[in-house]
Design a protein around this motif. Structure first.
Motif, PDB file in Angstrom:
ATOM      1  N   LEU A 565      -1.995 -11.366  11.297  1.00 35.83           N
ATOM      2  CA  LEU A 565      -1.693 -12.567  10.607  1.00 35.83           C
ATOM      3  C   LEU A 565      -0.383 -12.907  10.215  1.00 35.83           C
ATOM      4  CD1 LEU A 565      -4.679 -12.372   8.071  1.00 35.83           C
ATOM      5  CD2 LEU A 565      -4.579 -13.892   9.737  1.00 35.83           C
ATOM      6  N   ASP A 566       0.258 -14.043  10.646  1.00 34.23           N
ATOM      7  CA  ASP A 566       1.693 -14.251  10.620  1.00 34.23           C
ATOM      8  C   ASP A 566       1.851 -15.476  10.201  1.00 34.23           C
ATOM      9  OD1 ASP A 566       4.270 -13.924  10.749  1.00 34.23           O
ATOM     10  OD2 ASP A 566       4.521 -14.217  12.867  1.00 34.23           O
ATOM     11  N   SER A 567       3.022 -15.589   9.249  1.00 34.70           N
ATOM     12  CA  SER A 567       3.310 -17.021   8.774  1.00 34.70           C
ATOM     13  C   SER A 567       4.851 -17.118   8.739  1.00 34.70           C
ATOM     14  CB  SER A 567       2.966 -17.141   7.256  1.00 34.70           C
ATOM     15  OG  SER A 567       3.421 -18.266   6.457  1.00 34.70           O
ATOM     16  N   PRO A 568       5.351 -18.402   8.662  1.00 31.87           N
ATOM     17  CA  PRO A 568       6.878 -18.444   8.493  1.00 31.87           C
ATOM     18  C   PRO A 568       7.458 -18.275   7.060  1.00 31.87           C
ATOM     19  CG  PRO A 568       5.960 -20.664   8.585  1.00 31.87           C
ATOM     20  CD  PRO A 568       4.705 -19.674   8.920  1.00 31.87           C
ATOM     21  N   ALA A 569       6.419 -18.082   6.000  1.00 33.93           N
ATOM     22  CA  ALA A 569       6.689 -18.030   4.669  1.00 33.93           C
ATOM     23  C   ALA A 569       7.624 -16.892   4.429  1.00 33.93           C
ATOM     24  CB  ALA A 569       5.591 -17.878   3.845  1.00 33.93           C
ATOM     25  N   ASN A 570       8.368 -16.962   3.371  1.00 31.88           N
ATOM     26  CA  ASN A 570       9.392 -15.771   2.868  1.00 31.88           C
ATOM     27  C   ASN A 570       8.668 -14.944   2.023  1.00 31.88           C
ATOM     28  OD1 ASN A 570      11.889 -16.223   4.329  1.00 31.88           O
ATOM     29  ND2 ASN A 570      11.703 -18.137   3.040  1.00 31.88           N
ATOM     30  N   PHE A 571       7.186 -14.960   1.816  1.00 24.10           N
ATOM     31  CA  PHE A 571       6.594 -13.965   0.783  1.00 24.10           C
ATOM     32  C   PHE A 571       5.203 -13.834   1.364  1.00 24.10           C
ATOM     33  CE2 PHE A 571       5.038 -18.299   0.068  1.00 24.10           C
ATOM     34  CZ  PHE A 571       3.684 -17.927  -0.280  1.00 24.10           C
ATOM     35  N   SER A 599     -20.386   9.399  -5.747  1.00 26.41           N
ATOM     36  CA  SER A 599     -20.903   8.331  -4.698  1.00 26.41           C
ATOM     37  C   SER A 599     -21.231   7.062  -5.395  1.00 26.41           C
ATOM     38  CB  SER A 599     -22.233   8.678  -4.202  1.00 26.41           C
ATOM     39  OG  SER A 599     -22.179  10.096  -3.508  1.00 26.41           O
ATOM     40  N   SER A 600     -20.916   6.081  -4.883  1.00 27.20           N
ATOM     41  CA  SER A 600     -21.000   4.650  -5.370  1.00 27.20           C
ATOM     42  C   SER A 600     -21.262   3.428  -4.574  1.00 27.20           C
ATOM     43  CB  SER A 600     -19.550   4.203  -6.292  1.00 27.20           C
ATOM     44  OG  SER A 600     -18.470   4.196  -5.474  1.00 27.20           O
ATOM     45  N   ILE A 601     -21.969   2.584  -5.155  1.00 31.77           N
ATOM     46  CA  ILE A 601     -22.000   1.365  -4.110  1.00 31.77           C
ATOM     47  C   ILE A 601     -21.338   0.112  -4.891  1.00 31.77           C
ATOM     48  CG2 ILE A 601     -24.258   0.735  -5.244  1.00 31.77           C
ATOM     49  CD1 ILE A 601     -25.162  -0.158  -2.353  1.00 31.77           C
ATOM     50  N   GLY A 602     -20.639  -0.571  -4.227  1.00 31.68           N
ATOM     51  CA  GLY A 602     -20.084  -1.897  -4.660  1.00 31.68           C
ATOM     52  C   GLY A 602     -19.545  -2.921  -3.888  1.00 31.68           C
ATOM     53  N   PHE A 603     -18.767  -3.882  -4.420  1.00 24.43           N
ATOM     54  CA  PHE A 603     -18.475  -5.265  -3.658  1.00 24.43           C
ATOM     55  C   PHE A 603     -16.947  -5.260  -4.041  1.00 24.43           C
ATOM     56  CE2 PHE A 603     -22.510  -6.028  -5.338  1.00 24.43           C
ATOM     57  CZ  PHE A 603     -23.446  -6.549  -4.246  1.00 24.43           C
ATOM     58  N   TYR A 604     -16.231  -5.903  -2.870  1.00 25.96           N
ATOM     59  CA  TYR A 604     -14.819  -6.037  -2.890  1.00 25.96           C
ATOM     60  C   TYR A 604     -14.437  -7.310  -2.381  1.00 25.96           C
ATOM     61  CZ  TYR A 604     -14.696  -5.167   2.254  1.00 25.96           C
ATOM     62  OH  TYR A 604     -14.716  -5.412   3.383  1.00 25.96           O
ATOM     63  N   SER A 605     -13.409  -7.945  -2.641  1.00 32.32           N
ATOM     64  CA  SER A 605     -12.804  -9.079  -2.131  1.00 32.32           C
ATOM     65  C   SER A 605     -11.286  -8.798  -1.841  1.00 32.32           C
ATOM     66  CB  SER A 605     -13.088 -10.448  -2.861  1.00 32.32           C
ATOM     67  OG  SER A 605     -12.394 -10.171  -3.943  1.00 32.32           O
ATOM     68  N   ASP A 606     -10.660  -9.511  -0.743  1.00 36.63           N
ATOM     69  CA  ASP A 606      -9.114  -9.263  -0.514  1.00 36.63           C
ATOM     70  C   ASP A 606      -8.443 -10.781  -0.373  1.00 36.63           C
ATOM     71  OD1 ASP A 606      -9.344  -6.433  -0.863  1.00 36.63           O
ATOM     72  OD2 ASP A 606      -9.732  -6.225   1.356  1.00 36.63           O
ATOM     73  N   LEU A 607      -7.506 -11.018  -0.974  1.00 42.33           N
ATOM     74  CA  LEU A 607      -6.852 -12.182  -0.752  1.00 42.33           C
ATOM     75  C   LEU A 607      -5.604 -11.983  -0.117  1.00 42.33           C
ATOM     76  CD1 LEU A 607      -7.927 -13.895  -4.287  1.00 42.33           C
ATOM     77  CD2 LEU A 607      -9.060 -14.301  -2.035  1.00 42.33           C
ATOM     78  N   LEU A 608      -5.229 -13.014   0.664  1.00 38.63           N
ATOM     79  CA  LEU A 608      -3.934 -12.867   1.245  1.00 38.63           C
ATOM     80  C   LEU A 608      -3.175 -14.077   1.184  1.00 38.63           C
ATOM     81  CD1 LEU A 608      -1.367 -11.656   3.082  1.00 38.63           C
ATOM     82  CD2 LEU A 608      -2.817 -12.093   5.093  1.00 38.63           C
ATOM     83  N   PHE A 609      -2.057 -14.246   0.187  1.00 38.63           N
ATOM     84  CA  PHE A 609      -1.500 -15.469   0.385  1.00 38.63           C
ATOM     85  C   PHE A 609       0.116 -15.396   1.098  1.00 38.63           C
ATOM     86  CE2 PHE A 609      -3.786 -15.083  -3.351  1.00 38.63           C
ATOM     87  CZ  PHE A 609      -4.181 -16.413  -3.581  1.00 38.63           C
ATOM     88  N   ASN A 610       0.284 -16.110   2.295  1.00 37.18           N
ATOM     89  CA  ASN A 610       1.608 -15.905   3.006  1.00 37.18           C
ATOM     90  C   ASN A 610       1.701 -17.391   3.771  1.00 37.18           C
ATOM     91  OD1 ASN A 610      -0.331 -15.653   5.164  1.00 37.18           O
ATOM     92  ND2 ASN A 610       0.771 -13.726   6.081  1.00 37.18           N
ATOM     93  N   ASP A 611       1.044 -18.362   3.196  1.00 34.56           N
ATOM     94  CA  ASP A 611       1.233 -19.512   4.042  1.00 34.56           C
ATOM     95  C   ASP A 611       2.038 -20.510   3.158  1.00 34.56           C
ATOM     96  OD1 ASP A 611       0.759 -22.129   5.350  1.00 34.56           O
ATOM     97  OD2 ASP A 611      -0.879 -21.234   6.135  1.00 34.56           O
ATOM     98  N   SER A 612       3.235 -20.780   3.744  1.00 33.05           N
ATOM     99  CA  SER A 612       4.267 -21.634   2.851  1.00 33.05           C
ATOM    100  C   SER A 612       4.060 -23.099   2.849  1.00 33.05           C
ATOM    101  CB  SER A 612       5.794 -21.425   3.268  1.00 33.05           C
ATOM    102  OG  SER A 612       5.890 -21.847   4.633  1.00 33.05           O
ATOM    103  N   ASP A 613       3.290 -23.538   3.762  1.00 31.17           N
ATOM    104  CA  ASP A 613       2.923 -24.892   4.034  1.00 31.17           C
ATOM    105  C   ASP A 613       1.404 -25.447   3.283  1.00 31.17           C
ATOM    106  OD1 ASP A 613       5.137 -25.344   5.579  1.00 31.17           O
ATOM    107  OD2 ASP A 613       3.928 -24.843   7.428  1.00 31.17           O
TER     108      ASP A 613
END
Length: 662
Positions: A565-571, A599-613
């Motif tokens: 995943l790529d973006s021209p953003a500076n962050f 042992s455990s079972i669970g849920f997760y979510s990941d967010l990626l912010f790198n879109d300057s537009d």
């Protein structure tokens, strides 16, 4: 390309061949071999005269000495700590200790002068799963004990001998060469300690005075008869094994149970022959022999079991601890704090003897400390590890495994060198050659210098890291280069239900030295009621040169079917969140060889912010199962299996994380 590939493969084979040769222990001539079958019933004694003299010094010939027998029982032997605690509260101090197997571990620490509470503190605050190492059974065992015994020996003091301990103790082993029992009352602590619990197959036999010794508990788990050679007043603490609920048609369970039959029977026969002994039958017979993390419960049960014999114990006339014991105990707090603090900084042990290990296995990665950004593969194949003092050298040859879909395995060679300069400063260097491309191999190297200190009674740990790593696609062109320097703070407050918070701030120079980034990271873990836990991770990387295209690394915590995943953003900002539930009593085993812990079972979510537009987030989510796979409770590998939906690419993905996440 083919010439380079052949050179690398040749070097790999030569290195691993030499490593294997260096690790082999060739047959040693055993001076005490005997073909006389009838002699096997006669024990071999070392230090008997001195042992009797030391007992006499304690009693002055004015009373019958009190003998304490501590049986074997692997993890169940921790119940002896509770027994010793109760005896001391009743003013009873044994004049001699007879022990075998893991009973000798507790017995030696007590004979060295440590109190039962101090022994509990020593054992409970060590993560035993980090102190044993896999090895090929070239020397006869699957696990190497040198790091564990070296750490225990550091409490006792270097070059201490058994006969120099404040209380007389006998450690009973069995000799593979003569088939005779060996009763040890004098000699260097380290080999005696290793021989005491050298359970066949799991641990290698130990060379001692021409003998090849194994755990004395394999023949008789309760060496009660021996105690009556020195006294008629005997207390015996047992940790027998019932193993209720086991599948007695499981191959490994059948083997373990069949080995237990004879040694238990001989122990019971000895107790039947000496009904006058005060028997403390520790209520731990339902515990597995590998349940090393149940030390608190085992100690408590040993204490309560001893209390049931209060009427008989109150009739005993006992001696005192003595000035040397008081001296050891009074200096314990300072010594314990220093040893544990030094060990916990990098989980490093001052190795007392040279150790060679060769094994086939799977490792989470080659980096024992610090962080790597360019490579995150798991390693599999043949490993060789050499340890001496603060130096560790590891060579791996075989495959690299990218454990995230789409998965792939490719030829790989990795060498890692770690040296602990002083307890607070560690150097680590890595070289990795991976044939993960169609043309040239990828050559990755990393150098890191880490400084670490703990504060506030070890609740706060600060780490300063300076690392340099590069990655080349052929001999003259650098594909990637990164200089990383930063400070990390980890806070684990005591009494806060394992609440932990890890924060990091760093400055990075990347790409042929023409990129500059500020790197920040915060991770938090918080248990919540009913077995649930919440975990959150923030990673932020900000370009200072305005060039955009901030790189995303696998260690940033964004799980995806691709990291391109790529973006021209500076962050670049990554947020990861997880909610897991751990069943309170779920701890299955496979024939008591493998145990699945935490042992455990669970849920997760990941967010990626790198879109300057569009200022929108890339979003992935899914479920995960976590467990820690433990071999005999002594060697552990945290493992996470997850499956999720990659929203940016509208595709399903899955994978494994070996070792701690992120």
């Amino acid at each position: 390309m083919k010439i380079l590939q052949k050179i690398v493969i040749t070097l790999l084979l030569l290195t691993l061949g030499f490593s294997l040769f260096a690790a082999i222990e060739f047959p040693t001539e055993v001076s005490n071999s005997s073909n006389d079958v009838l002699s096997s019933i006669f024990p071999i004694l070392y230090g008997d005269d001195s042992f009797r003299s030391r007992i006499l010094e304690r009693t002055k010939g004015e009373r019958d000495p009190i003998a304490l027998v501590l049986s074997g029982g692997s993890a169940r032997a921790f119940a002896h700590i509770g027994v010793l605690k109760y005896l001391e509260e009743q003013g009873i101090v044994p004049d001699l200790i007879i022990s075998n197997s893991m009973g000798s571990m507790v017995g030696i620490l007590y004979a060295a002068g440590f109190s039962p509470d101090q022994i509990y503190e020593i054992i409970s605050q060590l993560d035993i799963s980090k102190l044993f190492d896999f090895t090929m059974p070239i020397s006869g065992g699957l696990l190497d004990t040198s790091r564990f015994t070296s750490l225990v020996a550091s409490y006792l003091g270097k070059e201490v001998r058994l006969e120099e301990l404040p209380l007389p103790i006998m450690v009973i082993s069995e000799d593979l060469a003569t088939k005779r029992q060996v009763r040890i009352m004098e000699g260097d602590i380290l080999p005696i300690l290793e021989a005491a619990f050298a359970l066949p197959v799991y641990f290698s036999p130990v060379l001692f005075n021409g003998h090849l010794l194994i755990d004395g508990g394999v023949a008789n788990i309760v060496p009660l008869e021996v105690a009556y050679n020195y006294s008629d007043t005997v207390i015996v603490s047992t940790t027998f094994y019932e193993g209720k609920g086991l599948n007695l048609r499981n191959t490994l369970t059948i083997l373990n149970t069949s080995l237990d039959i004879a040694k238990r029977r001989l122990g019971v026969l000895a107790m039947e022959a000496h009904r006058d002994a005060i028997w403390v039958r520790c209520d731990v017979e339902d515990y597995s022999f590998m349940d090393f993390k149940a030390i608190e419960e085992l100690t408590h049960r040993g204490y309560s079991s001893a209390a049931k014999q209060q009427a008989e114990l109150s009739q005993l006339e006992s001696g005192v601890l003595g000035g040397r014991v008081e001296e050891v105990r009074s200096g314990f707090r300072e010594r314990q704090a220093r040893l544990l603090s030094d060990y916990r900084l990098f989980d490093q042990v001052d190795q007392q003897r040279l150790s060679h290990l060769v094994y086939l296995g799977l490792a989470a990665d080659s980096y024992q400390h610090g962080a790597s950004f360019f490579r995150q593969e798991s390693l599999l194949g043949l490993f060789y590890t050499l340890r001496w003092r603060g130096l560790t050298l590891t060579v791996q040859g075989g495959g690299g495994w990218e454990s995230i879909s789409p998965m792939r395995i490719y030829p790989n060679l990795t060498t890692t060198l770690t040296y602990q300069i002083i307890p607070q400063i560690l150097f680590e260097g890595d070289l990795n050659v991976a044939f993960d491309r169609a043309s040239w191999p990828t050559i990755h190297s990393r150098l890191a210098l880490l400084g670490r200190m703990s504060f506030l009674d070890e609740q706060l740990v600060a780490t300063l890291q300076v690392s340099w790593e590069n990655q080349m696609i052929h001999s003259v062109e650098f594909e990637k280069m990164l200089l990383h320097t930063g400070v990390a703070l980890e806070w684990k407050p005591k009494g806060s239900a394992n609440l932990s918070l890890l924060g990091e701030g760093a400055w990075q120079v990347g790409g042929n030295w023409d990129r500059h980034f500020i790197h920040t990271k915060v991770r938090g873990y918080l248990p919540i009621p009913y077995g649930f836990s919440f975990e959150a991770l923030y990673t932020g990387r900000y370009a200072l040169d305005g060039g955009g295209h901030v790189p995303l690394f696998q260690s940033d915590g964004f799980r995806s079917s691709s990291l391109s995943l790529d973006s021209p953003a500076n962050f670049l900002i990554v947020g990861s969140f997880g909610l897991d539930w751990q069943p309170p009593t779920f701890k299955p085993t496979a024939g008591e060889l493998l145990i699945f812990e935490n042992s455990s079972i669970g849920f997760y979510s990941d967010l990626l912010f790198n879109d300057s537009d569009e200022r929108r987030a890339h979003f992935v989510y899914g479920g995960r199962v976590k467990t820690t796979i433990s071999f005999l409770g002594l060697k552990s590998l945290p493992t996470t299996l997850y499956i999720g939906w990659d929203k940016p690419r509208e595709t399903l993905y899955w994978g494994f994380i070996l070792g701690a996440e992120f």
